[in-house]
Design a protein around this motif. Structure first.
Motif, mmCIF file in Angstrom:
data_model
loop_
_atom_site.group_PDB
_atom_site.id
_atom_site.type_symbol
_atom_site.label_atom_id
_atom_site.label_comp_id
_atom_site.label_asym_id
_atom_site.label_seq_id
_atom_site.Cartn_x
_atom_site.Cartn_y
_atom_site.Cartn_z
ATOM 1 N N MET A 1 0.826 -1.199 0.000
ATOM 2 C CA MET A 1 0.000 0.000 0.000
ATOM 3 C C MET A 1 0.865 1.255 0.000
ATOM 4 N N LYS A 2 0.381 2.306 -0.636
ATOM 5 C CA LYS A 2 1.016 3.605 -0.511
ATOM 6 C C LYS A 2 0.818 4.127 0.915
ATOM 7 N N LEU A 3 1.627 5.100 1.300
ATOM 8 C CA LEU A 3 1.668 5.538 2.693
ATOM 9 C C LEU A 3 0.303 6.000 3.207
ATOM 10 N N ALA A 4 -0.395 6.849 2.453
ATOM 11 C CA ALA A 4 -1.673 7.375 2.925
ATOM 12 C C ALA A 4 -2.695 6.271 3.130
ATOM 13 N N THR A 5 -2.735 5.311 2.202
ATOM 14 C CA THR A 5 -3.671 4.201 2.327
ATOM 15 C C THR A 5 -3.331 3.344 3.535
ATOM 16 N N LYS A 6 -2.042 3.099 3.721
ATOM 17 C CA LYS A 6 -1.605 2.279 4.855
ATOM 18 C C LYS A 6 -1.955 2.945 6.182
ATOM 19 N N ILE A 7 -1.765 4.245 6.266
ATOM 20 C CA ILE A 7 -2.065 4.954 7.504
ATOM 21 C C ILE A 7 -3.556 4.841 7.850
ATOM 22 N N ILE A 8 -4.415 4.957 6.850
ATOM 23 C CA ILE A 8 -5.856 4.891 7.113
ATOM 24 C C ILE A 8 -6.286 3.487 7.511
ATOM 25 N N HIS A 9 -5.723 2.474 6.885
ATOM 26 C CA HIS A 9 -6.205 1.107 7.098
ATOM 27 C C HIS A 9 -5.356 0.310 8.092
#
Length: 379
Positions: A1-9
């Protein structure tokens, strides 16, 4: 996952019993067992809690770690790392660091026979003369609190690996959005999750992230045995805070840069400490190991009297005079009498922390309001 997606999930899985998108708050102290020793992975909430375990998965994910541990505070996380040591062991620590860490080292653990050497880590090789057979741990911050000094994590990690030392990096100021010390060779990352990870000044919590399973098990045993655990409500709040870390940090960085340049050009401001200036002595290292320069900075006035500093500290209306940092709201702080008061004055001065230094945690408000507030406060 890209960073923003990983942070959310990160750490988030639908609740298996209800399908709830958000992790439930398991407000319980104990768990039913079918028979002695037969349970669903949870026995007693000091040892295990589903909300806490979800947060620990999130901690691991955002720091590119295998394991995460959640603690009752950042100091509790630091305390647990030092409990890995024994009397006679030695630690090399940054000379410029958070006052609460210095207080823990000097006022608590020195009397238990652990020796600390305080070293300027802006040049990695400075730690080498202090390494001996008793050295077990190197403790560093970057950027440092409050002078924004930068240490080269990868260079220090090469030295610690050569000498088989544990390297722990306090990553609170940068946050995992800007910097991942494990990727650069650190063994442990510590956060005061109270700050950017929580992000809303409504929770006290700490975190440790690591890749080594044996190290994780040692730290978990110490945590379980000594009781430095967070409650499920606090874990829920940090889980929620992490979901917006990336968008908050983007604005912290944007506002921090604008405030830093405004202060540098102000006729009444002396020196501005911010690692994003190209003439910062460690700028190239910061640029290499960080993805941005953050919202933390400090400054002095040309009138270096404590009276002039106090006038500014007491005159802001958008910046709140308060301890802590990393919330959505902007804070102004006087390190010498607040966050770093536990460090003896001669030690503070030796490291460049003057009595008139002012620290800012630049929030995510409208930048025009922040600049206007500083303009009227400084005069």
């Amino acid at each position: 996952m890209k960073l923003a997606t990983k942070i959310i999930h990160a750490g988030a899985e639908p609740d298996p019993s209800t399908g709830a998108v958000m992790t439930p708050i398991y407000q319980t102290s104990t768990f039913v067992q079918e028979a002695p020793g037969q349970h669903k992975g949870y026995e007693y909430a000091r040892s295990q809690n589903p909300t806490r375990f979800a947060l620990e998965r999130a901690f691991a994910a955002i720091e590119n770690a295998q394991f995460g541990l959640a603690f009752s505070s950042g100091v509790a996380a630091t305390d647990t790392v030092i409990k890995l040591l024994q009397p006679g062991d030695e630690v090399i620590a940054a000379s410029d660091m958070y006052g609460g860490t210095y207080r823990l080292f000097t006022k608590v653990y020195e009397k238990f026979g652990i020796r600390f050497h305080y070293v300027n880590m802006q040049q990695a090789e400075n730690i080498v003369p202090f390494v001996n057979g008793n050295t077990k741990l190197v403790w560093m911050e970057t950027p440092t609190n409050p002078l924004m000094n930068i240490a080269d994590i990868a260079a220090i990690a090469r030295i610690t690996k050569e000498h088989k030392l544990l390297l722990c990096v306090d990553n609170t100021f940068a946050s995992p959005y800007l910097q991942n010390p494990l990727d650069l060779g650190a063994d442990l990352v510590m956060h005061s999750a109270t700050k950017y990870l929580g992000g809303h000044s409504d929770v006290i919590q700490g975190a440790l992230m690591m890749n080594d399973v044996a190290l994780r098990d040692q730290l978990y045993f110490l945590q379980k045995s000594c009781g430095a655990v967070p409650g499920p409500q606090d874990c829920f709040l940090v889980l929620r805070g992490i979901k917006t870390l990336h968008v908050r940090m983007q604005r912290h960085c944007e506002n921090g840069e604008k405030v830093a340049h405004y202060l540098r050009n102000h006729p009444k401001v002396g020196k501005v400490y911010w690692c994003g200036f190209e003439d910062h002595p460690n700028y190239e290292i910061a640029k290499r190991q960080m993805r941005g320069f953050g919202g933390m900075l400090s400054f002095t006035l040309k009138d270096e009297s404590i009276e002039a500093a106090n006038k500014v500290l007491s005159s802001t209306t958008v910046f709140s005079l308060a301890e802590s940092l990393g919330g959505v709201e902007s804070l102004i702080n006087h390190p010498a009498s607040m966050t770093h008061a536990s460090i003896p004055r001669e030690e503070r001065l030796k490291n460049g922390l003057t009595d008139s230094l002012i620290r800012l945690s630049v929030g995510i408000e409208d930048i025009d309001d922040l600049i206007a507030d500083l303009k009227q406060a400084i005069g």
